[in-house]
Design a protein around this motif. Structure first.
Motif, PDB file in Angstrom:
ATOM      1  N   LEU A 451     -91.632 -21.764 111.584  1.00  0.00           N
ATOM      2  CA  LEU A 451     -93.017 -21.597 111.142  1.00  0.00           C
ATOM      3  C   LEU A 451     -93.425 -20.129 111.175  1.00  0.00           C
ATOM      4  CD1 LEU A 451     -94.560 -24.693 112.947  1.00  0.00           C
ATOM      5  CD2 LEU A 451     -94.340 -24.392 110.465  1.00  0.00           C
ATOM      6  N   GLY A 452     -92.905 -19.403 112.160  1.00  0.00           N
ATOM      7  CA  GLY A 452     -93.172 -17.965 112.207  1.00  0.00           C
ATOM      8  C   GLY A 452     -92.589 -17.250 111.002  1.00  0.00           C
ATOM      9  N   LEU A 453     -91.365 -17.642 110.602  1.00  0.00           N
ATOM     10  CA  LEU A 453     -90.760 -17.063 109.409  1.00  0.00           C
ATOM     11  C   LEU A 453     -91.576 -17.403 108.167  1.00  0.00           C
ATOM     12  CD1 LEU A 453     -86.985 -17.771 110.129  1.00  0.00           C
ATOM     13  CD2 LEU A 453     -88.070 -15.522 109.957  1.00  0.00           C
ATOM     14  N   ALA A 454     -92.091 -18.626 108.105  1.00  0.00           N
ATOM     15  CA  ALA A 454     -92.931 -19.012 106.977  1.00  0.00           C
ATOM     16  C   ALA A 454     -94.192 -18.167 106.925  1.00  0.00           C
ATOM     17  CB  ALA A 454     -93.292 -20.497 107.081  1.00  0.00           C
ATOM     18  N   GLN A 455     -94.795 -17.956 108.074  1.00  0.00           N
ATOM     19  CA  GLN A 455     -96.032 -17.173 108.132  1.00  0.00           C
ATOM     20  C   GLN A 455     -95.790 -15.727 107.702  1.00  0.00           C
ATOM     21  OE1 GLN A 455     -98.108 -16.862 112.043  1.00  0.00           O
ATOM     22  NE2 GLN A 455     -99.714 -18.007 111.000  1.00  0.00           N
ATOM     23  N   ARG A 456     -94.714 -15.149 108.180  1.00  0.00           N
ATOM     24  CA  ARG A 456     -94.417 -13.766 107.794  1.00  0.00           C
ATOM     25  C   ARG A 456     -94.047 -13.669 106.315  1.00  0.00           C
ATOM     26  NH1 ARG A 456     -92.384 -14.054 113.027  1.00  0.00           N
ATOM     27  NH2 ARG A 456     -90.235 -14.500 112.385  1.00  0.00           N
ATOM     28  N   GLY A 457     -93.363 -14.681 105.823  1.00  0.00           N
ATOM     29  CA  GLY A 457     -93.027 -14.698 104.404  1.00  0.00           C
ATOM     30  C   GLY A 457     -94.260 -14.800 103.525  1.00  0.00           C
ATOM     31  N   LEU A 458     -95.221 -15.614 103.949  1.00  0.00           N
ATOM     32  CA  LEU A 458     -96.474 -15.735 103.194  1.00  0.00           C
ATOM     33  C   LEU A 458     -97.260 -14.432 103.234  1.00  0.00           C
ATOM     34  CD1 LEU A 458     -97.550 -19.324 104.313  1.00  0.00           C
ATOM     35  CD2 LEU A 458     -96.740 -18.654 102.040  1.00  0.00           C
ATOM     36  N   ASP A 459     -97.256 -13.778 104.381  1.00  0.00           N
ATOM     37  CA  ASP A 459     -97.941 -12.479 104.482  1.00  0.00           C
ATOM     38  C   ASP A 459     -97.311 -11.471 103.518  1.00  0.00           C
ATOM     39  OD1 ASP A 459     -99.604 -13.503 106.420  1.00  0.00           O
ATOM     40  OD2 ASP A 459     -98.505 -12.633 108.107  1.00  0.00           O
ATOM     41  N   ALA A 460     -95.986 -11.486 103.430  1.00  0.00           N
ATOM     42  CA  ALA A 460     -95.290 -10.540 102.543  1.00  0.00           C
ATOM     43  C   ALA A 460     -95.593 -10.823 101.079  1.00  0.00           C
ATOM     44  CB  ALA A 460     -93.784 -10.617 102.795  1.00  0.00           C
ATOM     45  N   LEU A 461     -95.808 -12.095 100.732  1.00  0.00           N
ATOM     46  CA  LEU A 461     -96.087 -12.457  99.341  1.00  0.00           C
ATOM     47  C   LEU A 461     -97.451 -11.976  98.860  1.00  0.00           C
ATOM     48  CD1 LEU A 461     -94.604 -16.069  99.131  1.00  0.00           C
ATOM     49  CD2 LEU A 461     -93.859 -14.076  97.826  1.00  0.00           C
ATOM     50  N   VAL A 462     -98.348 -11.684  99.798  1.00  0.00           N
ATOM     51  CA  VAL A 462     -99.687 -11.222  99.415  1.00  0.00           C
ATOM     52  C   VAL A 462     -99.603  -9.950  98.573  1.00  0.00           C
ATOM     53  CG1 VAL A 462    -101.880 -10.313 100.284  1.00  0.00           C
ATOM     54  CG2 VAL A 462    -100.807 -12.283 101.407  1.00  0.00           C
ATOM     55  N   VAL A 463     -98.671  -9.082  98.902  1.00  0.00           N
ATOM     56  CA  VAL A 463     -98.544  -7.795  98.214  1.00  0.00           C
ATOM     57  C   VAL A 463     -98.297  -7.976  96.720  1.00  0.00           C
ATOM     58  CG1 VAL A 463     -97.208  -5.644  98.087  1.00  0.00           C
ATOM     59  CG2 VAL A 463     -97.659  -6.723 100.312  1.00  0.00           C
ATOM     60  N   SER A 464     -97.524  -9.005  96.373  1.00  0.00           N
ATOM     61  CA  SER A 464     -97.181  -9.231  94.962  1.00  0.00           C
ATOM     62  C   SER A 464     -97.914 -10.436  94.372  1.00  0.00           C
ATOM     63  CB  SER A 464     -95.669  -9.429  94.830  1.00  0.00           C
ATOM     64  OG  SER A 464     -95.216 -10.470  95.692  1.00  0.00           O
ATOM     65  N   MET A 465     -99.050 -10.823  94.961  1.00  0.00           N
ATOM     66  CA  MET A 465     -99.831 -11.955  94.457  1.00  0.00           C
ATOM     67  C   MET A 465    -100.086 -11.796  92.959  1.00  0.00           C
ATOM     68  SD  MET A 465    -101.656 -14.733  95.590  1.00  0.00           S
ATOM     69  CE  MET A 465    -102.248 -14.398  97.251  1.00  0.00           C
ATOM     70  N   PRO A 466     -99.765 -12.824  92.153  1.00  0.00           N
ATOM     71  CA  PRO A 466     -99.984 -12.718  90.708  1.00  0.00           C
ATOM     72  C   PRO A 466    -101.433 -12.356  90.357  1.00  0.00           C
ATOM     73  CG  PRO A 466     -98.588 -14.584  91.167  1.00  0.00           C
ATOM     74  CD  PRO A 466     -99.051 -14.063  92.512  1.00  0.00           C
ATOM     75  N   LYS A 467    -101.581 -11.465  89.401  1.00  0.00           N
ATOM     76  CA  LYS A 467    -102.893 -10.981  88.973  1.00  0.00           C
ATOM     77  C   LYS A 467    -103.238 -11.556  87.609  1.00  0.00           C
ATOM     78  CE  LYS A 467    -102.081  -6.591  91.366  1.00  0.00           C
ATOM     79  NZ  LYS A 467    -101.895  -5.125  91.207  1.00  0.00           N
ATOM     80  N   GLY A 468    -104.530 -11.610  87.337  1.00  0.00           N
ATOM     81  CA  GLY A 468    -104.982 -12.066  86.037  1.00  0.00           C
ATOM     82  C   GLY A 468    -105.765 -13.355  86.126  1.00  0.00           C
ATOM     83  N   LEU A 469    -106.668 -13.553  85.159  1.00  0.00           N
ATOM     84  CA  LEU A 469    -107.506 -14.741  85.130  1.00  0.00           C
ATOM     85  C   LEU A 469    -106.903 -15.744  84.145  1.00  0.00           C
ATOM     86  CD1 LEU A 469    -110.126 -15.628  86.554  1.00  0.00           C
ATOM     87  CD2 LEU A 469    -111.382 -14.899  84.534  1.00  0.00           C
ATOM     88  N   TYR A 470    -105.786 -16.356  84.561  1.00  0.00           N
ATOM     89  CA  TYR A 470    -105.177 -17.418  83.769  1.00  0.00           C
ATOM     90  C   TYR A 470    -104.663 -18.477  84.735  1.00  0.00           C
ATOM     91  CZ  TYR A 470    -100.640 -15.149  84.762  1.00  0.00           C
ATOM     92  OH  TYR A 470     -99.535 -14.592  85.367  1.00  0.00           O
ATOM     93  N   ARG A 471    -104.397 -19.672  84.209  1.00  0.00           N
ATOM     94  CA  ARG A 471    -104.194 -20.846  85.060  1.00  0.00           C
ATOM     95  C   ARG A 471    -103.127 -20.648  86.127  1.00  0.00           C
ATOM     96  NH1 ARG A 471    -102.723 -27.102  83.265  1.00  0.00           N
ATOM     97  NH2 ARG A 471    -101.436 -27.547  85.087  1.00  0.00           N
ATOM     98  N   ARG A 472    -101.939 -20.196  85.761  1.00  0.00           N
ATOM     99  CA  ARG A 472    -100.861 -20.132  86.747  1.00  0.00           C
ATOM    100  C   ARG A 472    -101.133 -19.095  87.826  1.00  0.00           C
ATOM    101  NH1 ARG A 472     -98.030 -23.793  88.597  1.00  0.00           N
ATOM    102  NH2 ARG A 472     -95.876 -23.010  88.532  1.00  0.00           N
ATOM    103  N   ALA A 473    -101.809 -18.012  87.467  1.00  0.00           N
ATOM    104  CA  ALA A 473    -102.173 -17.025  88.487  1.00  0.00           C
ATOM    105  C   ALA A 473    -103.175 -17.621  89.462  1.00  0.00           C
ATOM    106  CB  ALA A 473    -102.737 -15.772  87.835  1.00  0.00           C
ATOM    107  N   LEU A 474    -104.126 -18.398  88.936  1.00  0.00           N
ATOM    108  CA  LEU A 474    -105.104 -19.053  89.806  1.00  0.00           C
ATOM    109  C   LEU A 474    -104.416 -20.088  90.696  1.00  0.00           C
ATOM    110  CD1 LEU A 474    -107.967 -19.591  87.196  1.00  0.00           C
ATOM    111  CD2 LEU A 474    -107.928 -17.903  89.048  1.00  0.00           C
TER     112      LEU A 474
END
Length: 526
Positions: A451-474
């Motif tokens: 679970l700690g690895l999952a949490q750190r992995g999710l934190d790392a994904l924030v940096v590359s969070m998809p941008k744009g106002l379209y369905r898949r990004a949302l």
């Protein structure tokens, strides 16, 4: 800007059950991400559990629900579910829902509703339609009824291919939502009351029986708006999804085991006697973990070769799917493994559908009344949407805002969209990485390290969070929000209970408490 009395987000069983009632007192807008027939409701195979045999039957249904929930069921909510269920199912019958019946030629049961049994039920009380297409039959009949009401009254609008972006909060009250229509246009809808009936979030995991629309949008929107979310660590993994390399995790209904299917390990042995006295009809969490453990030594199979029934007639949808892989019920061993199926948690509500935010209500899989506890009883999900969608509507009619529709446009704050647009291909890769991360470290068997690895992995994904106002990004943003809540709640629950199993805390804690998340904090309350 559009104004309606009631905004319903989601067109599954909970949303349509509510819309049918809300039209009696005001205008209703129902929005859904794809076509109206596409929802988790339509994918429900096994049936709908309902106690149609009087008070004793209702009491037994309540006790089965309590037992399956592993000490965490809200008894008051469960009592409402089983008591209101027969009345709501009678309404479905009146609206033309064609549940399967015994043929008139059957001397003992001719013309009566067929009832089957599933895991953790003490008797046969599951109604089904078209063999294994119960959810679709209910969805079709509800939609037909809603459309008839819309034509007759002119007060229901059904909006397809519309993605919800965020809720609008003004003065601590939810007064509407921003929507993205199918052509990419942003729409603002103000409403006297908003119902979240947007379903579950199975797409947060790489292996799931849920359709592509199940990305936890309503839960994430409510959380961002400040609503309380509860029991997110309890994700139910259906024991028997089809397991073939490259094939989808197609649901192989619990009704198969209700009709006598056995589970065999790679050695050809039945193994459930080592895990539970109810064997293949044990609660889902027990069966799912047993298959996972047995599967470490090779493939696990569903075996119906000994069942002397017309299985193609009883399970036409499953049979059609299996023919694509040259398999047949009653002739072949069918490879199975668990897959993410149903979220017991969601937006925290009372029995009447109220959330912690005035003006916002929730029902169905998006909501958490505590009715399922730590492990949902098989086939209680359709009943939940039917019953609590209706109850939420009754509450909304009595409590809808009187001033919300008159507020000025300046009260709306546009949703924040990061500069730039991520390509669709990059967005899909990002989502796939999140889903694999969740399956590997926050799935059926958990521990602090994973679970700690999952949490750190999710934190790392924030940096590359998809941008744009379209369905898949949302949807990417919503999946990330839901994943964070699941992991944080799972880390906080240092026990094993129902669908939440910790290898490092294998025993159940004596105190039954619900997790509650709000603004990044997890608390456990009785």
């Amino acid at each position: 800007m559009e104004r309606v009395d009631f905004l319903v987000i989601g067109a599954g069983i909970a949303g349509l059950s509510a819309a049918i009632r809300l039209v009696d007192v005001g205008s209703v807008l129902v929005v859904t991400k794809e076509e109206l027939a596409e929802s988790n409701t339509a994918y429900a195979q096994g049936g709908i559990a309902v106690a149609m045999g009087g008070d004793e039957d209702v009491a037994l249904h309540l006790e089965d629900t309590m037992a399956a929930g592993d000490g965490l069921v809200n008894r008051a909510a469960a009592a409402v579910l089983v008591a209101e269920g027969p009345k709501r199912v009678e309404e479905l019958l009146a609206w033309g829902t064609a549940f399967d019946r015994y043929p008139e030629s059957d001397a003992g049961n001719g013309g009566e509703l067929m009832r089957t049994r599933e895991g953790a039920h003490s008797l046969s009380r599951i109604l089904h339609a078209n063999g294994d297409a119960t959810g679709r039959e209910i969805a079709v009949s509800l939609l037909r009824h809603v459309r008839e009401i819309a034509v007759r009254t002119g007060r229901i609008e059904l909006m397809e291919w519309t993605t919800s972006v965020d809720l609008i909060v003004d003065g601590g009250r939810v007064v509407g939502a921003t929507l993205l229509d199918g052509e990419g246009g942003l729409r603002v809808v103000r409403a006297g009351a908003v119902l979240l009936a947007s379903g579950g979030a199975g797409q947060v995991y790489s292996d799931t029986t849920n359709p592509a629309v199940a990305t936890g949008d309503g839960i994430a929107m409510a959380y961002r708006a400040g609503a309380e979310v509860s029991d997110m660590e309890f994700y139910q993994f259906h024991p028997t999804a089809f397991s073939e390399p490259g094939a989808p995790r197609f649901l192989l209904s619990e009704a198969l085991r209700g009709e006598g299917a056995h589970l065999l390990n790679a050695k050809g042995e039945r193994f459930m006697e080592r895990y539970h006295p109810l064997l293949e009809l044990a609660p889902r969490d027990v069966v799912a973990r047993a298959i996972t453990r047995e599967g470490m030594d090779g493939t696990v199979y569903l075996d119906m070769r000994h069942v002397k029934k017309d299985l193609q007639a009883r399970f036409p949808g499953i049979s059609r799917f299996l023919t694509k892989y040259r398999l047949e019920l009653g002739r072949d061993l069918i490879p199975v493994r668990p897959a993410a199926h149903y979220l017991m948690g969601g937006v925290r509500t009372d029995v009447q559908g109220r959330t912690s935010l005035p003006g916002l209500y929730a029902a169905g899989e998006a909501a958490c009344t505590g009715v399922h506890g730590a492990n949902r009883l098989a086939s209680n999900s359709l009943l939940e949407g039917l019953v609590f969608g209706a109850l939420a509507a009754e509450t909304m009619m009595g409590e809808r805002g009187t001033g919300a529709l008159g507020l000025g446009d300046e009260a709306w704050v546009a949703p924040v969209a990061p500069a730039g647009v991520t390509s669709e291909a990059a967005t899909e890769r990002w989502i796939a990485e999140l889903r694999e991360l969740m399956w590997r470290y926050a799935g059926l068997l958990r521990d602090e390290g994973g679970l700690g690895l999952a949490q750190r992995g999710l934190d790392a994904l924030v940096v590359s969070m998809p941008k744009g106002l379209y369905r898949r990004a949302l949807e990417a943003r919503n999946l990330h929000c839901v994943a964070q809540m699941i992991v944080a709640s799972a880390l906080g629950r240092e026990e094993s209970r129902g669908a939440h199993y910790r290898n490092d805390f294998p025993l159940r804690d004596g105190a039954a408490k619900h997790s509650v998340m709000r603004q990044g904090r997890v608390e456990f309350v009785a």
